[in-house]
Design an enzyme around this catalytic site. Structure first.
Site, PDB file in Angstrom:
ATOM      1  N   LYS A 160      72.267 -21.138 -77.294  1.00 14.97           N
ATOM      2  CA  LYS A 160      73.962 -21.810 -76.158  1.00 14.97           C
ATOM      3  C   LYS A 160      72.711 -22.348 -74.851  1.00 14.97           C
ATOM      4  O   LYS A 160      72.547 -23.028 -74.073  1.00 14.97           O
ATOM      5  CB  LYS A 160      73.875 -20.687 -75.764  1.00 14.97           C
ATOM      6  CG  LYS A 160      73.504 -19.085 -75.246  1.00 14.97           C
ATOM      7  CD  LYS A 160      74.057 -18.170 -75.185  1.00 14.97           C
ATOM      8  CE  LYS A 160      73.831 -17.018 -74.594  1.00 14.97           C
ATOM      9  NZ  LYS A 160      72.500 -16.592 -75.163  1.00 14.97           N
ATOM     10  N   ARG A 179      77.713 -10.744 -69.354  1.00 14.21           N
ATOM     11  CA  ARG A 179      76.799 -10.110 -70.624  1.00 14.21           C
ATOM     12  C   ARG A 179      78.096  -8.739 -70.964  1.00 14.21           C
ATOM     13  O   ARG A 179      78.061  -8.610 -71.929  1.00 14.21           O
ATOM     14  CB  ARG A 179      75.714 -10.270 -70.198  1.00 14.21           C
ATOM     15  CG  ARG A 179      74.505 -10.689 -71.598  1.00 14.21           C
ATOM     16  CD  ARG A 179      73.489 -10.264 -71.177  1.00 14.21           C
ATOM     17  NE  ARG A 179      72.522 -10.589 -72.368  1.00 14.21           N
ATOM     18  CZ  ARG A 179      71.633 -11.903 -72.498  1.00 14.21           C
ATOM     19  NH1 ARG A 179      71.568 -12.629 -71.052  1.00 14.21           N
ATOM     20  NH2 ARG A 179      70.702 -12.435 -72.936  1.00 14.21           N
ATOM     21  N   ARG A 202      61.127 -17.992 -83.381  1.00 12.52           N
ATOM     22  CA  ARG A 202      60.982 -18.818 -81.550  1.00 12.52           C
ATOM     23  C   ARG A 202      59.406 -18.884 -80.662  1.00 12.52           C
ATOM     24  O   ARG A 202      59.508 -17.886 -81.119  1.00 12.52           O
ATOM     25  CB  ARG A 202      62.133 -18.375 -80.576  1.00 12.52           C
ATOM     26  CG  ARG A 202      62.024 -19.232 -79.268  1.00 12.52           C
ATOM     27  CD  ARG A 202      63.967 -19.001 -78.411  1.00 12.52           C
ATOM     28  NE  ARG A 202      63.823 -17.818 -78.355  1.00 12.52           N
ATOM     29  CZ  ARG A 202      64.751 -17.351 -77.559  1.00 12.52           C
ATOM     30  NH1 ARG A 202      66.388 -17.854 -77.242  1.00 12.52           N
ATOM     31  NH2 ARG A 202      64.870 -15.628 -77.423  1.00 12.52           N
ATOM     32  N   ARG A 255      58.450 -14.866 -76.792  1.00 12.90           N
ATOM     33  CA  ARG A 255      58.623 -14.448 -75.947  1.00 12.90           C
ATOM     34  C   ARG A 255      58.383 -11.907 -76.605  1.00 12.90           C
ATOM     35  O   ARG A 255      58.744 -11.779 -77.177  1.00 12.90           O
ATOM     36  CB  ARG A 255      60.295 -14.567 -75.898  1.00 12.90           C
ATOM     37  CG  ARG A 255      60.645 -15.154 -74.398  1.00 12.90           C
ATOM     38  CD  ARG A 255      61.984 -15.317 -74.545  1.00 12.90           C
ATOM     39  NE  ARG A 255      63.226 -14.301 -74.593  1.00 12.90           N
ATOM     40  CZ  ARG A 255      63.917 -14.683 -73.715  1.00 12.90           C
ATOM     41  NH1 ARG A 255      64.596 -15.976 -74.005  1.00 12.90           N
ATOM     42  NH2 ARG A 255      65.254 -13.709 -74.619  1.00 12.90           N
ATOM     43  N   ARG A 265      68.638  -6.048 -79.445  1.00 11.91           N
ATOM     44  CA  ARG A 265      69.411  -7.205 -77.822  1.00 11.91           C
ATOM     45  C   ARG A 265      70.456  -7.544 -79.087  1.00 11.91           C
ATOM     46  O   ARG A 265      71.718  -7.478 -78.388  1.00 11.91           O
ATOM     47  CB  ARG A 265      68.510  -8.076 -78.245  1.00 11.91           C
ATOM     48  CG  ARG A 265      67.200  -7.919 -77.017  1.00 11.91           C
ATOM     49  CD  ARG A 265      66.053  -9.143 -76.793  1.00 11.91           C
ATOM     50  NE  ARG A 265      67.102 -10.698 -76.934  1.00 11.91           N
ATOM     51  CZ  ARG A 265      66.362 -11.707 -76.600  1.00 11.91           C
ATOM     52  NH1 ARG A 265      65.329 -11.507 -78.053  1.00 11.91           N
ATOM     53  NH2 ARG A 265      66.649 -13.081 -76.792  1.00 11.91           N
TER      54      ARG A 265
HETATM   55  P1  AMP Z   1      68.245 -13.952 -71.849  1.00 11.45           P
HETATM   56  O1  AMP Z   1      66.974 -15.108 -71.611  1.00 11.45           O
HETATM   57  O2  AMP Z   1      69.478 -14.506 -72.029  1.00 11.45           O
HETATM   58  O3  AMP Z   1      67.976 -13.478 -73.483  1.00 11.45           O
HETATM   59  O4  AMP Z   1      68.091 -12.408 -71.529  1.00 11.45           O
HETATM   60  C1  AMP Z   1      66.527 -11.949 -71.773  1.00 11.45           C
HETATM   61  C2  AMP Z   1      66.861 -10.548 -70.921  1.00 11.45           C
HETATM   62  O5  AMP Z   1      67.269 -10.528 -69.943  1.00 11.45           O
HETATM   63  C3  AMP Z   1      68.104  -9.601 -71.405  1.00 11.45           C
HETATM   64  O6  AMP Z   1      67.957  -9.587 -72.624  1.00 11.45           O
HETATM   65  C4  AMP Z   1      68.520  -9.111 -70.562  1.00 11.45           C
HETATM   66  O7  AMP Z   1      67.667  -8.171 -70.628  1.00 11.45           O
HETATM   67  C5  AMP Z   1      67.712  -9.560 -69.614  1.00 11.45           C
HETATM   68  N1  AMP Z   1      69.645 -10.171 -68.881  1.00 11.45           N
HETATM   69  C6  AMP Z   1      69.700 -11.717 -69.252  1.00 11.45           C
HETATM   70  N2  AMP Z   1      70.960 -12.094 -68.520  1.00 11.45           N
HETATM   71  C7  AMP Z   1      71.501 -10.831 -67.658  1.00 11.45           C
HETATM   72  C8  AMP Z   1      72.605 -10.463 -67.721  1.00 11.45           C
HETATM   73  N3  AMP Z   1      73.399 -10.921 -67.077  1.00 11.45           N
HETATM   74  N4  AMP Z   1      72.843  -8.909 -67.377  1.00 11.45           N
HETATM   75  C9  AMP Z   1      72.252  -7.879 -67.483  1.00 11.45           C
HETATM   76  N5  AMP Z   1      70.279  -9.029 -68.372  1.00 11.45           N
HETATM   77  C10 AMP Z   1      70.494  -9.699 -68.651  1.00 11.45           C
END
Ligand code: AMP
Length: 224
Positions: free
Chosen positions: A15, A90, A127, A160, A171
């Site tokens: 996404k 989320r 990744r 990452r 996750r």
């Molecule tokens: P992502 O890059 O979207 O996979 O986000 C990486 C991490 O950031 C997630 O595993 C969460 O710990 C935190 N995170 C990102 N977006 C949110 C959200 N909308 N609500 C809560 N935690 C978030």
């Protein structure tokens, strides 16, 4: 009519790649809460210090913090012509807060990018992100080696912190528990669409364009 879009889906479904591409093509901002949090961690801000350990464990940062961050971002003038949200909402409280922020505005279009867990784990463990230009390297096909250098700029590719297998599994558990209910939350709306994320990026992009053409026929943002 503004394209107010949420890209929903588990980590690794693609996404982020699709959101970035679509936002560029339409001239509207790509708003990734994960990118915003990683920037805060890199800058060592108060928010970054609070988020770092939570993110490294695969858990979610608190709703209040994230909702405040997104509310502020959506209030900026460039989001008035539309936006692509990636990684937000989320949780159900985040989705409710977003509905409240958008009350009276153009309808929210929600595209779920779906893929099976085993494919997500395969993609996320391989990744790599460029430490110089920030680009995501192409995920290697099954059996192919993981690249070490960025194809764009030659920079070193890194993993990452939350793309290690045990964190990925956490996750995915968090996604199933906290975020998957959003499919139910949005599923009954006429502007909800699901696309198959387990395809090559170009094929996913075509499905998304078709989904948008039917869900938001006049939604085009700045480039339309
Ligand atoms: P992502 O890059 O979207 O996979 O986000 C990486 C991490 O950031 C997630 O595993 C969460 O710990 C935190 N995170 C990102 N977006 C949110 C959200 N909308 N609500 C809560 N935690 C978030």
């Amino acid at each position: 009519m503004a394209l107010n879009l949420v890209m929903l889906g588990p980590p690794g479904a693609g996404k982020g790649t699709q959101a970035k591409r679509l936002a560029e093509a339409r001239g509207i901002p790509h708003i990734s809460t994960g990118d915003m949090l990683r920037a805060a961690v890199a800058q060592g801000t108060e928010l970054g210090r609070r988020a770092q350990a939570v993110m490294a464990s695969g858990a979610l940062v608190g709703d209040d913090i994230i909702i405040g961050l997104v509310r502020e971002r959506l209030a900026k003038p460039d989001a008035a012509a539309g936006f692509v949200l990636d990684g937000f909402p989320r949780t159900v409280p985040q989705a409710e807060a977003l509905d409240a922020v958008l009350a009276g505005k153009d309808p929210l279009v929600v595209v779920e990018v779906a893929a099976e867990d085993e494919e997500l784990v395969r993609r996320l463990t391989s990744r790599r992100v460029c430490s110089a230009c920030g680009a995501n390297a192409d995920v290697p096909a099954p059996g192919e080696p993981v690249p070490e250098r960025c194809a764009r700029c030659g920079g070193t590719l890194t993993q990452r912190a939350d793309d290690r297998e045990e964190v990925i599994r956490e996750r995915l558990r968090v996604y199933a528990r906290d975020t998957k209910p959003l499919v139910e939350y949005y599923g009954g709306r006429p502007t909800f669409r699901r696309v198959n994320g387990a395809q090559a990026p170009d094929a996913v992009a075509r499905e998304i364009e078709a989904a948008l053409a039917s869900a938001a026929p006049q939604g085009g943002g700045g480039a339309a």
